[in-house]
Design a protein around this motif. Sequence first.
Motif, PDB file in Angstrom:
ATOM      1  N   ASP A 217      -8.893  -4.031 -13.407  1.00 23.77           N
ATOM      2  CA  ASP A 217     -10.109  -3.885 -12.595  1.00 23.77           C
ATOM      3  C   ASP A 217      -9.714  -3.913 -11.125  1.00 23.77           C
ATOM      4  O   ASP A 217      -8.935  -4.761 -10.701  1.00 23.77           O
ATOM      5  CB  ASP A 217     -11.097  -5.005 -12.905  1.00 23.77           C
ATOM      6  N   GLU A 218     -10.254  -3.014 -10.355  1.00 22.79           N
ATOM      7  CA  GLU A 218      -9.946  -2.821  -8.940  1.00 22.79           C
ATOM      8  C   GLU A 218      -8.473  -2.506  -8.707  1.00 22.79           C
ATOM      9  O   GLU A 218      -7.703  -3.301  -8.147  1.00 22.79           O
ATOM     10  CB  GLU A 218     -10.396  -4.019  -8.089  1.00 22.79           C
ATOM     11  N   PHE A 219      -8.099  -1.340  -9.181  1.00 18.22           N
ATOM     12  CA  PHE A 219      -6.734  -0.844  -9.063  1.00 18.22           C
ATOM     13  C   PHE A 219      -6.352  -0.590  -7.603  1.00 18.22           C
ATOM     14  O   PHE A 219      -5.184  -0.727  -7.226  1.00 18.22           O
ATOM     15  CB  PHE A 219      -6.612   0.451  -9.888  1.00 18.22           C
ATOM     16  N   ALA A 220      -7.341  -0.244  -6.765  1.00 18.87           N
ATOM     17  CA  ALA A 220      -7.067   0.055  -5.348  1.00 18.87           C
ATOM     18  C   ALA A 220      -6.395  -1.127  -4.671  1.00 18.87           C
ATOM     19  O   ALA A 220      -5.438  -0.973  -3.907  1.00 18.87           O
ATOM     20  CB  ALA A 220      -8.362   0.414  -4.632  1.00 18.87           C
ATOM     21  N   ASP A 221      -6.880  -2.323  -4.953  1.00 15.00           N
ATOM     22  CA  ASP A 221      -6.323  -3.528  -4.342  1.00 15.00           C
ATOM     23  C   ASP A 221      -4.844  -3.696  -4.723  1.00 15.00           C
ATOM     24  O   ASP A 221      -4.016  -4.064  -3.894  1.00 15.00           O
ATOM     25  CB  ASP A 221      -7.132  -4.747  -4.800  1.00 15.00           C
ATOM     26  N   LEU A 222      -4.519  -3.400  -5.978  1.00 15.89           N
ATOM     27  CA  LEU A 222      -3.137  -3.539  -6.444  1.00 15.89           C
ATOM     28  C   LEU A 222      -2.222  -2.489  -5.820  1.00 15.89           C
ATOM     29  O   LEU A 222      -1.116  -2.800  -5.392  1.00 15.89           O
ATOM     30  CB  LEU A 222      -3.074  -3.423  -7.970  1.00 15.89           C
ATOM     31  N   ILE A 223      -2.669  -1.248  -5.795  1.00 14.86           N
ATOM     32  CA  ILE A 223      -1.772  -0.176  -5.334  1.00 14.86           C
ATOM     33  C   ILE A 223      -1.572  -0.240  -3.820  1.00 14.86           C
ATOM     34  O   ILE A 223      -0.515   0.128  -3.309  1.00 14.86           O
ATOM     35  CB  ILE A 223      -2.279   1.218  -5.782  1.00 14.86           C
ATOM     36  N   ILE A 224      -2.542  -0.768  -3.086  1.00 11.33           N
ATOM     37  CA  ILE A 224      -2.382  -0.909  -1.634  1.00 11.33           C
ATOM     38  C   ILE A 224      -1.397  -2.035  -1.319  1.00 11.33           C
ATOM     39  O   ILE A 224      -0.590  -1.925  -0.398  1.00 11.33           O
ATOM     40  CB  ILE A 224      -3.752  -1.156  -0.954  1.00 11.33           C
ATOM     41  N   THR A 225      -1.442  -3.125  -2.096  1.00  9.58           N
ATOM     42  CA  THR A 225      -0.581  -4.268  -1.815  1.00  9.58           C
ATOM     43  C   THR A 225       0.815  -4.129  -2.443  1.00  9.58           C
ATOM     44  O   THR A 225       1.780  -4.669  -1.924  1.00  9.58           O
ATOM     45  CB  THR A 225      -1.219  -5.575  -2.320  1.00  9.58           C
ATOM     46  N   THR A 226       0.923  -3.417  -3.562  1.00 11.54           N
ATOM     47  CA  THR A 226       2.222  -3.327  -4.244  1.00 11.54           C
ATOM     48  C   THR A 226       2.826  -1.922  -4.236  1.00 11.54           C
ATOM     49  O   THR A 226       4.017  -1.762  -4.497  1.00 11.54           O
ATOM     50  CB  THR A 226       2.099  -3.812  -5.708  1.00 11.54           C
ATOM     51  N   GLY A 227       2.015  -0.896  -3.994  1.00 12.13           N
ATOM     52  CA  GLY A 227       2.499   0.484  -3.872  1.00 12.13           C
ATOM     53  C   GLY A 227       3.190   0.996  -5.123  1.00 12.13           C
ATOM     54  O   GLY A 227       2.718   0.800  -6.240  1.00 12.13           O
TER      55      GLY A 227
END
Length: 506
Positions: A217-227
Amino acid sequence: MNYYPGPVVTRYEYEPAPGIRLSKISSLADDIALRMRSNAIRIIAPLPNKGLVGFEIPNKNRKTVYLRALVERDEFFNLESPLAFALGVDTAGNPVYADLSNMPHLLIAGSTGSGKSVCINTIITSIIFRNKPEQVRFVLIDPKRIELSLYEGIPHLLLPVVKDRKLAVEVLKKAVKWMDYRYKLFAKETARDIFSYNEKMVKSGGEPIPYLVIIIDEFADLIITTGREIEEPLARLAQMARAVGIHLIVATQRPSVDVITGMIKANFPVRIAFKVPSRVDSKTILDDGGAEKLLGRGDMLFIPPGTSEKVRIHGPLITEEETKKISRTLTRHYLIKIVKSYFYLEPQKAVEIVEELMDENLYLPFIRVDEPGLNELEEKTTEFLCEYLELEPQAVKEKMNEIRNNYYRKIPEMTEIPLSETEEEVGFEEGEWDPMLEEAARAVILEGKASATLLQRRLKLGFARAARVIDQLEQLGIIGPQEGTKPRKVLIKLEDLEKIFRKERD
């Protein structure tokens, strides 16, 4: 030509006169919306396989579609796939069911309040309604720490809800290794997929393996912080995990190109778009407009597997209160079995204790203590159990620790490839104490024995770091020397620990 009234919109079908261009009809959307006194007219030009134009006009009085109405139908229980779920109803009000094993992965996007989280809840609820934990297990990754925490404690989870971003990356990396492990198992049994492998296991008296559904849930938060760190294992799972029964559901409320990258889109052909702010966002998810015209609150466009045609569906509602009730009921029954087994209680007494724990919200320390406030809650739970069962605090803490480490039943892959918090080793200067030393000392004292494997499991350390901590514990006189392959003996009691570390700090 015809019209189809539904719970949320009514679809009118119209056959244009010869020579009328579809582009001319599509350009009249705003004029039609003005005449119909509506702000969300959607024109489908042309309707697939009909040679007609469709106009979807919102109803003045919108009806709510409830999940219960869909899961109580015979069609739902007659679905063969364990991963089938209720998706909603179409524009004419007919129920729509989908199968995650055919997708095999699902991308969900939509702005806040559009119904994205409710959709995830309906998928999880639909699947646990029809499956035992031995058939389907979930890994829930929730960086927001709110939405999926409702499911903490249900026996269908594989591990506690993952809320830490770094741990989320490690979980996906481990899932790739679990996938490789399953492929080796299948090769050994000459099985093509999870269905044929489980069939062979049932015939030979072996143990079938469960499907594994990973929900982010909320993949955007993960991909912005971990790339790329999270994108790579996700792409590998999306490309290869279907055959071994591992499926992904990824949700985001920020459908921009830096979040839903080309790699993600290529591996997630089946997508659901809820209402988004602009046509650009709609094109990012669906490669086409339309999602900006949706009504919100569960109104979605769905691209089914094997096609690029968009289907409008109205998602069913399951309230947060209903989700909590389902989750607590499953947790209660599971916890009664665990408490009865670990504390050697009569069935009725186990029921009474768990009822009290659930009523006072003291059951979470049986599942995890790695969140703020849970250590204090653990003290209250210990105090309650000491009084109720007439046991010493030390004995209760040891039992709770044991339950916590074995609460979620492990699958074979986890035994072979344990989950660790980080694969990177932390470097220390010569003579410097490890930051985890005091916590490690408490863990070995509570356990009554010490080993590097124990610290790996309890504190999620890598092997080299765990071995170094063991050496430092011996240096401090907390544990004894190595005796062959036996675990090391613990030489002190918990109350002496503070004196040792106070002396070291001084």
